[in-house]
Design a protein around this motif. Structure first.
Motif, PDB file in Angstrom:
ATOM      1  N   PHE A 129     -18.854 -19.463  -6.739  1.00 59.18           N
ATOM      2  CA  PHE A 129     -19.540 -19.393  -5.448  1.00 59.18           C
ATOM      3  C   PHE A 129     -20.065 -17.967  -5.238  1.00 59.18           C
ATOM      4  N   VAL A 130     -21.076 -17.845  -4.396  1.00 58.14           N
ATOM      5  CA  VAL A 130     -21.728 -16.559  -4.147  1.00 58.14           C
ATOM      6  C   VAL A 130     -20.985 -15.824  -3.041  1.00 58.14           C
ATOM      7  N   ARG A 131     -20.848 -14.505  -3.211  1.00 61.45           N
ATOM      8  CA  ARG A 131     -20.126 -13.702  -2.220  1.00 61.45           C
ATOM      9  C   ARG A 131     -21.083 -12.709  -1.570  1.00 61.45           C
ATOM     10  N   LEU A 132     -21.029 -12.628  -0.262  1.00 60.02           N
ATOM     11  CA  LEU A 132     -21.742 -11.603   0.495  1.00 60.02           C
ATOM     12  C   LEU A 132     -20.658 -10.676   1.041  1.00 60.02           C
ATOM     13  N   LYS A 133     -20.528  -9.527   0.393  1.00 58.94           N
ATOM     14  CA  LYS A 133     -19.414  -8.624   0.674  1.00 58.94           C
ATOM     15  C   LYS A 133     -19.819  -7.570   1.699  1.00 58.94           C
ATOM     16  N   ILE A 134     -18.924  -7.366   2.664  1.00 58.87           N
ATOM     17  CA  ILE A 134     -19.138  -6.361   3.708  1.00 58.87           C
ATOM     18  C   ILE A 134     -18.109  -5.254   3.510  1.00 58.87           C
ATOM     19  N   GLY A 135     -18.565  -4.073   3.156  1.00 59.27           N
ATOM     20  CA  GLY A 135     -17.642  -2.978   2.890  1.00 59.27           C
ATOM     21  C   GLY A 135     -16.908  -2.523   4.137  1.00 59.27           C
ATOM     22  N   ILE A 136     -15.598  -2.378   4.002  1.00 59.29           N
ATOM     23  CA  ILE A 136     -14.792  -1.810   5.099  1.00 59.29           C
ATOM     24  C   ILE A 136     -14.094  -0.531   4.647  1.00 59.29           C
ATOM     25  N   GLY A 137     -14.240  -0.168   3.357  1.00 56.49           N
ATOM     26  CA  GLY A 137     -13.588   1.030   2.846  1.00 56.49           C
ATOM     27  C   GLY A 137     -12.071   0.862   2.794  1.00 56.49           C
ATOM     28  N   ARG A 138     -11.433   1.841   2.197  1.00 52.64           N
ATOM     29  CA  ARG A 138      -9.972   1.854   2.140  1.00 52.64           C
ATOM     30  C   ARG A 138      -9.420   2.804   3.193  1.00 52.64           C
ATOM     31  N   PRO A 139      -8.167   2.611   3.592  1.00 49.62           N
ATOM     32  CA  PRO A 139      -7.606   3.483   4.634  1.00 49.62           C
ATOM     33  C   PRO A 139      -7.560   4.933   4.163  1.00 49.62           C
ATOM     34  N   PRO A 140      -7.855   5.869   5.062  1.00 51.79           N
ATOM     35  CA  PRO A 140      -7.791   7.288   4.687  1.00 51.79           C
ATOM     36  C   PRO A 140      -6.359   7.704   4.373  1.00 51.79           C
ATOM     37  N   ARG A 141      -6.239   8.723   3.534  1.00 50.83           N
ATOM     38  CA  ARG A 141      -4.918   9.239   3.149  1.00 50.83           C
ATOM     39  C   ARG A 141      -4.752  10.670   3.635  1.00 50.83           C
ATOM     40  N   ASN A 142      -3.498  11.026   3.919  1.00 48.48           N
ATOM     41  CA  ASN A 142      -3.219  12.393   4.350  1.00 48.48           C
ATOM     42  C   ASN A 142      -3.030  13.293   3.129  1.00 48.48           C
ATOM     43  N   GLU A 143      -2.627  14.530   3.369  1.00 48.10           N
ATOM     44  CA  GLU A 143      -2.486  15.502   2.281  1.00 48.10           C
ATOM     45  C   GLU A 143      -1.443  15.075   1.254  1.00 48.10           C
ATOM     46  N   ASP A 144      -0.493  14.267   1.680  1.00 48.75           N
ATOM     47  CA  ASP A 144       0.554  13.794   0.772  1.00 48.75           C
ATOM     48  C   ASP A 144       0.160  12.508   0.045  1.00 48.75           C
ATOM     49  N   GLY A 145      -1.059  12.058   0.263  1.00 49.84           N
ATOM     50  CA  GLY A 145      -1.516  10.837  -0.390  1.00 49.84           C
ATOM     51  C   GLY A 145      -1.035   9.572   0.287  1.00 49.84           C
ATOM     52  N   GLN A 146      -0.496   9.706   1.496  1.00 47.19           N
ATOM     53  CA  GLN A 146       0.005   8.543   2.224  1.00 47.19           C
ATOM     54  C   GLN A 146      -1.071   8.006   3.164  1.00 47.19           C
ATOM     55  N   GLY A 147      -1.127   6.700   3.305  1.00 44.82           N
ATOM     56  CA  GLY A 147      -2.070   6.075   4.215  1.00 44.82           C
ATOM     57  C   GLY A 147      -1.492   4.817   4.828  1.00 44.82           C
ATOM     58  N   ILE A 148      -2.261   4.206   5.712  1.00 43.59           N
ATOM     59  CA  ILE A 148      -1.835   2.949   6.330  1.00 43.59           C
ATOM     60  C   ILE A 148      -1.725   1.878   5.234  1.00 43.59           C
ATOM     61  N   PRO A 149      -0.664   1.092   5.213  1.00 41.25           N
ATOM     62  CA  PRO A 149      -0.583  -0.012   4.249  1.00 41.25           C
ATOM     63  C   PRO A 149      -1.808  -0.927   4.360  1.00 41.25           C
ATOM     64  N   ILE A 150      -2.270  -1.416   3.226  1.00 43.44           N
ATOM     65  CA  ILE A 150      -3.493  -2.216   3.191  1.00 43.44           C
ATOM     66  C   ILE A 150      -3.426  -3.398   4.154  1.00 43.44           C
ATOM     67  N   GLU A 151      -2.286  -4.108   4.172  1.00 42.50           N
ATOM     68  CA  GLU A 151      -2.188  -5.298   5.036  1.00 42.50           C
ATOM     69  C   GLU A 151      -2.369  -4.941   6.493  1.00 42.50           C
ATOM     70  N   ARG A 152      -1.799  -3.789   6.885  1.00 43.74           N
ATOM     71  CA  ARG A 152      -1.946  -3.366   8.280  1.00 43.74           C
ATOM     72  C   ARG A 152      -3.373  -2.897   8.561  1.00 43.74           C
ATOM     73  N   TYR A 153      -3.958  -2.234   7.586  1.00 41.60           N
ATOM     74  CA  TYR A 153      -5.317  -1.713   7.748  1.00 41.60           C
ATOM     75  C   TYR A 153      -6.324  -2.843   7.981  1.00 41.60           C
ATOM     76  N   VAL A 154      -6.283  -3.878   7.139  1.00 40.01           N
ATOM     77  CA  VAL A 154      -7.291  -4.937   7.274  1.00 40.01           C
ATOM     78  C   VAL A 154      -7.079  -5.765   8.535  1.00 40.01           C
ATOM     79  N   LEU A 155      -5.847  -5.810   9.032  1.00 43.66           N
ATOM     80  CA  LEU A 155      -5.561  -6.578  10.249  1.00 43.66           C
ATOM     81  C   LEU A 155      -5.635  -5.725  11.507  1.00 43.66           C
TER      82      LEU A 155
END
Length: 202
Positions: A129-155
């Motif tokens: 099937f054809v996909r029309l993808k809408i970019g939302i980017g990945r969650p930003p990370r702090n200086e320690d490389g930590q960011g919002i968990p993906i599941e929480r970010y997308v929701l």
């Protein structure tokens, strides 16, 4: 097989998810339906649905109400009933791996970690099937490389700037959907994906 098309917007039902990043597909389908006068005013097979015409083509639209990870249950029933093959199904969904606001069309592919796409592949028995993808980017990370968990970010809800950017892309998403139906996926990919980020700006 029928000569109709099925356009699917992916998301989660309920007001708590309405403006979240994972509901980009729902929001885009609502826009397309409104612009074209194709009301989403009926319910069938655990989906909110509507239909219309674009030229000679019959268009079916559906927003699965099964929650994201079971989207394929609803979509497969629509496709089976209307005898629509995978290559005539356009799925509009959010994509973590694209920069926020980037729009990309793909003729086929894997799930890419997206639970809704994974469910569709499983239930349709095909990744074609054809996909029309809408970019939302990945969650930003702090200086320690930590960011919002993906599941929480997308929701989580779009920020004000993100929502403004998303809304500015809605005419391009409509253009992509209509190109796919009227001129085919190859032409659609050439016209939409070939644009630079600057050209995709409103």
């Amino acid at each position: 097989m029928t000569d109709g098309y099925l356009i699917v917007g992916l998301g989660n039902p309920g007001p708590e998810y309405e403006l979240t990043r994972h509901n980009a597909g729902f929001l885009a389908l609502d826009y397309l339906a409104d612009q074209r006068g194709w009301p989403l005013n009926s319910e069938k097979w655990q989906g909110i649905c509507g239909s219309g015409r674009l030229g000679a083509a019959r268009i079916f639209l559906v927003k699965p109400q099964t929650y994201m990870n079971r989207s394929g249950d609803c979509v497969a029933r629509f496709a089976d009933f209307h005898r629509i093959e995978a290559g005539r199904i356009l799925v509009i969904h959010d994509d973590l791996d694209l920069p926020a606001g980037k729009i990309k069309v793909a003729a086929k592919g894997g799930a890419g970690g997206h639970n809704g796409i994974r469910s569709l592949i499983q239930q349709l028995g095909s990744p074609d099937f054809v996909r029309l993808k809408i970019g939302i980017g990945r969650p930003p990370r702090n200086e320690d490389g930590q960011g919002i968990p993906i599941e929480r970010y997308v929701l989580s809800a779009f920020s004000g700037d993100e929502l403004e950017l998303f809304n500015s892309r809605l005419p391009l998403i409509q253009e992509a959907a209509e190109l796919f139906i009227s001129q085919g996926v190859e032409r659609c990919m050439s016209q939409i994906n070939g644009r630079t980020a600057e050209q995709q700006r409103p």
